[in-house]
Structures are given as C-alpha cells and as structure tokens.
Design an enzyme around this catalytic site. Structure first.
Site, PDB file in Angstrom:
ATOM      1  CE  LYS A 121      59.666  82.822  33.289  1.00  0.00           C
ATOM      2  NZ  LYS A 121      60.540  81.703  32.899  1.00  0.00           N
ATOM      3  CG  ASN A 122      58.503  80.587  29.906  1.00  0.00           C
ATOM      4  OD1 ASN A 122      59.465  81.171  30.435  1.00  0.00           O
ATOM      5  ND2 ASN A 122      57.781  79.703  30.543  1.00  0.00           N
ATOM      6  CB  CYS A 177      67.203  75.058  37.869  1.00  0.00           C
ATOM      7  SG  CYS A 177      65.753  74.211  37.291  1.00  0.00           S
ATOM      8  NE  ARG A 193      64.306  73.166  33.520  1.00  0.00           N
ATOM      9  CZ  ARG A 193      63.877  74.430  33.593  1.00  0.00           C
ATOM     10  NH1 ARG A 193      64.034  75.124  34.687  1.00  0.00           N
ATOM     11  NH2 ARG A 193      63.348  75.007  32.530  1.00  0.00           N
ATOM     12  CG  ASP A 198      55.744  76.667  33.608  1.00  0.00           C
ATOM     13  OD1 ASP A 198      56.090  77.336  32.617  1.00  0.00           O
ATOM     14  OD2 ASP A 198      56.440  75.761  34.085  1.00  0.00           O
ATOM     15  NE  ARG A 251      64.673  83.093  37.111  1.00  0.00           N
ATOM     16  CZ  ARG A 251      65.418  82.024  36.843  1.00  0.00           C
ATOM     17  NH1 ARG A 251      65.854  81.241  37.814  1.00  0.00           N
ATOM     18  NH2 ARG A 251      65.714  81.721  35.596  1.00  0.00           N
TER      19      ARG A 251
HETATM   20  C1  EPZ Z   1      60.223  75.636  29.167  1.00  0.00           C
HETATM   21  O1  EPZ Z   1      61.385  75.077  29.755  1.00  0.00           O
HETATM   22  C2  EPZ Z   1      59.808  76.774  30.082  1.00  0.00           C
HETATM   23  N1  EPZ Z   1      60.881  77.766  30.147  1.00  0.00           N
HETATM   24  C3  EPZ Z   1      59.512  76.235  31.480  1.00  0.00           C
HETATM   25  O2  EPZ Z   1      59.030  77.325  32.261  1.00  0.00           O
HETATM   26  C4  EPZ Z   1      58.408  75.181  31.369  1.00  0.00           C
HETATM   27  O3  EPZ Z   1      58.184  74.626  32.636  1.00  0.00           O
HETATM   28  C5  EPZ Z   1      58.834  74.086  30.386  1.00  0.00           C
HETATM   29  O4  EPZ Z   1      59.157  74.675  29.109  1.00  0.00           O
HETATM   30  C6  EPZ Z   1      57.737  73.055  30.165  1.00  0.00           C
HETATM   31  O5  EPZ Z   1      56.586  73.675  29.706  1.00  0.00           O
HETATM   32  C7  EPZ Z   1      61.068  78.599  29.102  1.00  0.00           C
HETATM   33  O6  EPZ Z   1      60.364  78.553  28.107  1.00  0.00           O
HETATM   34  C8  EPZ Z   1      62.179  79.597  29.234  1.00  0.00           C
HETATM   35  P1  EPZ Z   1      61.379  71.406  28.232  1.00  0.00           P
HETATM   36  P2  EPZ Z   1      62.277  74.000  28.930  1.00  0.00           P
HETATM   37  O7  EPZ Z   1      62.571  71.408  27.346  1.00  0.00           O
HETATM   38  O8  EPZ Z   1      62.358  74.408  27.515  1.00  0.00           O
HETATM   39  C9  EPZ Z   1      63.541  67.576  29.848  1.00  0.00           C
HETATM   40  C10 EPZ Z   1      58.893  78.724  34.142  1.00  0.00           C
HETATM   41  O9  EPZ Z   1      58.551  78.535  35.310  1.00  0.00           O
HETATM   42  N2  EPZ Z   1      64.548  67.893  28.819  1.00  0.00           N
HETATM   43  O10 EPZ Z   1      60.018  71.243  27.620  1.00  0.00           O
HETATM   44  O11 EPZ Z   1      63.525  73.787  29.684  1.00  0.00           O
HETATM   45  C11 EPZ Z   1      63.617  68.547  31.003  1.00  0.00           C
HETATM   46  O12 EPZ Z   1      64.591  68.130  31.931  1.00  0.00           O
HETATM   47  C12 EPZ Z   1      59.784  77.724  33.431  1.00  0.00           C
HETATM   48  O13 EPZ Z   1      58.543  79.715  33.450  1.00  0.00           O
HETATM   49  C13 EPZ Z   1      65.543  66.968  28.542  1.00  0.00           C
HETATM   50  O14 EPZ Z   1      65.605  65.896  29.140  1.00  0.00           O
HETATM   51  O15 EPZ Z   1      61.335  72.732  29.087  1.00  0.00           O
HETATM   52  C14 EPZ Z   1      62.238  68.507  31.582  1.00  0.00           C
HETATM   53  O16 EPZ Z   1      62.141  67.402  32.469  1.00  0.00           O
HETATM   54  C15 EPZ Z   1      60.164  76.563  34.334  1.00  0.00           C
HETATM   55  N3  EPZ Z   1      66.479  67.284  27.609  1.00  0.00           N
HETATM   56  C16 EPZ Z   1      61.349  68.266  30.358  1.00  0.00           C
HETATM   57  O17 EPZ Z   1      62.225  67.745  29.331  1.00  0.00           O
HETATM   58  C17 EPZ Z   1      66.463  68.468  26.917  1.00  0.00           C
HETATM   59  O18 EPZ Z   1      67.349  68.702  26.060  1.00  0.00           O
HETATM   60  C18 EPZ Z   1      60.665  69.537  29.866  1.00  0.00           C
HETATM   61  O19 EPZ Z   1      61.656  70.347  29.407  1.00  0.00           O
HETATM   62  C19 EPZ Z   1      65.442  69.392  27.217  1.00  0.00           C
HETATM   63  C20 EPZ Z   1      64.490  69.082  28.157  1.00  0.00           C
END
Ligand code: EPZ
Length: 420
Positions: free
Chosen positions: A22-23, A118, A123, A307, A399
C-alpha cells in the site's frame, strides 16, 4: 458499517500470498503526474486507500484504469486539467499530500488541502513544504490549503531533514526529478518503499542514486517518460501474517515477500521464540514454545517498523514475562491498548511506553477498531483468544489489508464479516 466475528483459540495452518505494498503504491501513483506518458503499475493492492488515490488523480484530470480487478493500474496524466486537490478527498487520506510535489514540478503550480491529523497523531506536513521551498517553491497557506508556485521551474537544492520522514522524502525525490540541476537529500528515509519509488522513477528516465541510504542524489531532467513497474510486496501485511501464525501456535507459509523486507522485525520475532525459515516462495512461520517477552522500540527503517508495533503487542500479551514497547515515531499510536485490555491483556501506558505483562490466555470480547494497524492487532489477538470476539468499524482494515477474511479463513480461522 461492517463487523467481523472471530471464534478464537485455533492454530492456523495454510498459505497466504501478500499483496503489493500500500505504502509503495500510494507514492507510485502520484509519480504518474510527473509525465505526459502513461505509467502502468502491476501487483497493485486492491485497497480502499488505492481507491481514494485513484479518485484524487482523476479529480486532477488524470485517467486511471483499474485492470485485472485492480491488480494493474494504468495511469495517464497527459492532461492535467485541475491543479487543486480538494479537502473532501484529502481529508480521507493523509497520503494525498503526495500529489503536491509532482503537480508542482510538472505544472509550476499546485493547490492541495492540508490533510489534517488522524487517529495516530497530528502528522503535520512541514517537512514536505520545507523540501519544496528549498527547491525554489513559493508557498502560501490560506483557508486550509497550501498553494505552491515554482515561478518557472524548480531548482535543484540541498535538502536536509531533521527526521527521516518517509512522505517528505518521497515528495522531495519526485519534485527534484524535474528540477533544473542537481539535488541532494540528507537524512533521507531509507524504507523499501522509497527504493521502489526511485526504481520506478528511474524507469521513467529520472536520474537518482543513493536510494535506500540516508543520502539520495537526484539530477533533474527536462521531462520523464512512461514505464511499467511492479509494486513491491507489502512488508507490513507480511509481518501481520507472520504474527498470525505465531500468536495462534499454527504454521503459515507466507508467499510473495522475502526475508529481506522484514529485517529488524524478524530479529525481534526470533528473539521471542518464533521460528521463521525461508521457502522457495517466501517464509514459513511457526512457534514450538510459549512466546518469550521481548523489548521493542520503533524506529525509522531499518529499525522496528511502527506499522507493526500494534501487531507485535498483540503477540506479547500472552508472552512469558514482561515486555516494554516504546513508540517513537507517532505520538498516539496506542489506541489498540484499551481494546486489548478488554480481551484480558495486562498493559500499562506511560507516555510513549507500553509495559505488557504476559497472561496465560486472552478471552474473546466485543471490540472497536480505531485505525488501520490497531484493527489488525485486534484481529490477531481475537484469533488467539478463547471464545468469540466481534470487532466493529472494520472499514479501517479495508484501507490496508486485501481479502483479510478470505486469507485467514483459508488458514482455518473461524472468521466472518457481516453488516451491523
Ligand atoms: C508513512 O507515513 C506511512 N504511510 C505510514 O504508514 C508509516 O507509519 C510512516 O511512513 C512511518 O513509517 C505511507 O507511506 C502512505 P513520516 P508518513 O513522514 O510519510 C512526523 C500505515 O499504517 N512528520 O515518516 O506520514 C509525523 O508526524 C501508515 O500504513 C512531521 O512532523 O510518515 C510522524 O510523527 C500509518 N512533519 C513522523 O514524522 C512532516 O512533514 C513520521 O512521519 C512529516 C512527518
């Protein structure tokens, strides 16, 4: 609204095929916006999130055809008729922000609703925006939308992330691929989904190196072509079914994904006493003793995946001893804890740390799903619990898990889905 009923306590035996990630797919689909030529994705997973991204791309004027029941996605962004990603679609899925970078790089202007938080945390998308700004974008935030303008063409830049954000790394790679000049991304995310995106972009003619490391270099090109790309296997689905075998004391062969996708997670499973061996098609998973307590801390790849934290917690609720689990990526990813407690689990929360004291047995109970991976952890715990569990709001599962009920039934689970 659908629910799932499970009669637990049965060891599962059988074979499961994991779907495409998915990701990975949620980043690969927006990549099609970078080119006038068609992008065909094979091994695509049939999930509601993919449906949401399809709707979003269509709203921008792209053509998206789901072929072979959705396993193949043929995407053509020859025409981009609309540069605005509406709140009504974006609010359903945070990954919608991933159209911002490609739309900006291709057309010079993009307007995307801010996704909002969410269930698992605020996020924000500040790292996506700072990367685009570094590439020369002018950003304006108003009325819940971010408007980005390139004023001609984006310019290559050095981008350094304070945190290896997966999505922000993806935004930066896609935008930099069409920028003038070269870019370097430091402290880049290293997830397999990033490597898969880079592989697809290179198939379209992008010049990228270093993907999978924390330093990625991109030489911008004037335009990108089309490609056909196979989506990598979903390592989170793979890990979820590995735990299904371990938590029920059965034996499942999981095909379609290899051991290379589950490094740190596999180490922890083996430390807990799970037996994992490689087969020609994938992995064979079982256990031959009671699960041992282990300590877990989630981390960016190649660390233990956030995850799989909830699913691992379900396994540890009946381990022999005390396990300490630290969630270091998201600020509120313990929504499954009160629900697991309803099955008899003994879990104490203190900030980002959960202390799990293993109990002999879980007992079935009515449960409520709250977010995608929490729902998976409830399914796993219910499969192990004595008696009947009914899990409500299972739309969360749709999802990220293709044919979950069918795959578990094929392994002998007493599981059925019904409408409330
Ligand atoms: C991706 O989300 C995945 N989703 C998530 O999977 C996964 O948990 C996450 O990476 C971490 O591995 C997709 O790929 C669609 P991050 P993403 O940016 O890109 C903070 C699932 O269950 N952050 O690495 O949103 C954020 O708040 C989903 O399949 C900022 O502060 O993850 C979080 O605390 C859930 N500012 C941390 O970084 C930003 O601009 C990790 O976020 C971006 C992120």
């Amino acid at each position: 609204m659908d629910s799932i009923s499970i009669e637990g306590g049965k060891p599962l035996h059988g074979r499961v095929k994991v779907a495409g990630a998915k990701n990975a797919c949620l980043a690969l689909m927006p990549a099609a916006l970078l080119s006038e030529q068609p992008l065909t994705l094979t091994n695509a997973p049939r999930l509601s999130d993919i449906g949401t991204m399809t709707r979003l791309l269509r709203s921008l004027g792209a053509e998206v055809s789901a072929i072979q029941g959705g396993k193949v996605l043929a995407i053509s962004a020859f025409q981009i008729a609309n540069n605005r990603a509406d709140y009504d679609i974006v609010r359903r899925m945070r990954a919608s922000i991933l159209v911002l970078g490609p739309l900006l790089a291709r057309t010079g202007m993009a307007m995307v609703s801010l996704p909002g938080g969410c269930a698992i945390g605020a996020r924000p998308v500040d790292l996506h925006l700072s990367a685009l700004k570094a590439l020369g974008a002018e950003l304006d935030l108003a009325e819940g939308y971010v408007t980005a303008r390139a004023n001609g063409r984006l310019s290559g830049a050095r981008i350094e992330f304070p945190f290896p954000s997966v999505g922000a790394t993806e935004s930066a790679i896609m935008a930099a691929s069409l920028a003038r000049g070269s870019s370097v991304i430091r402290n880049a995310a290293r997830e397999p989904e990033i490597v898969d995106l880079a592989r697809c972009l290179k198939g379209m003619g992008a010049k990228i190196s270093g993907e999978g490391s924390d330093a990625i270099e991109i030489e911008g090109v004037d335009s990108l072509g089309g490609a056909t790309h196979q989506v990598i296997a979903d390592r989170i689905e793979l890990g979820t079914y590995m735990i299904a075998a371990a938590i029920t004391g059965g034996e499942i062969e999981i095909v379609g994904g290899g051991i290379e996708l589950v490094g740190a997670f596999l180490e922890k499973l083996r430390e807990a006493g799970v037996v994992v061996s490689e087969t020609p098609g994938g992995l064979l998973v079982s256990r031959n003793s009671r699960i041992r307590a282990v300590n877990v801390a989630t981390a960016p790849y190649p660390g233990f995946p956030t995850d799989l934290q909830a699913q691992m917690m379900s396994l540890l609720t009946t381990a022999n001893g005390k396990s300490v689990m630290e969630e270091k990526i998201f600020e509120n990813r313990f929504m499954h804890v009160p629900e697991l407690a309803r099955l008899g689990a003994s879990i104490e929360l203190s900030g980002g740390t959960a202390t799990v004291r293993g109990v002999e047995k879980l007992r079935g109970a009515p449960l409520m799903a709250t977010d995608l991976r929490a729902s998976a952890s409830l399914i796993l715990a219910a499969l192990a619990a004595e008696g009947t569990s009914v899990i409500r709001r299972v739309y969360h599962l749709d999802r990220g898990y293709e044919q979950l009920v069918e795959k578990l039934s094929a392994c002998g689970a007493s599981i059925e889905r019904f409408s409330e």
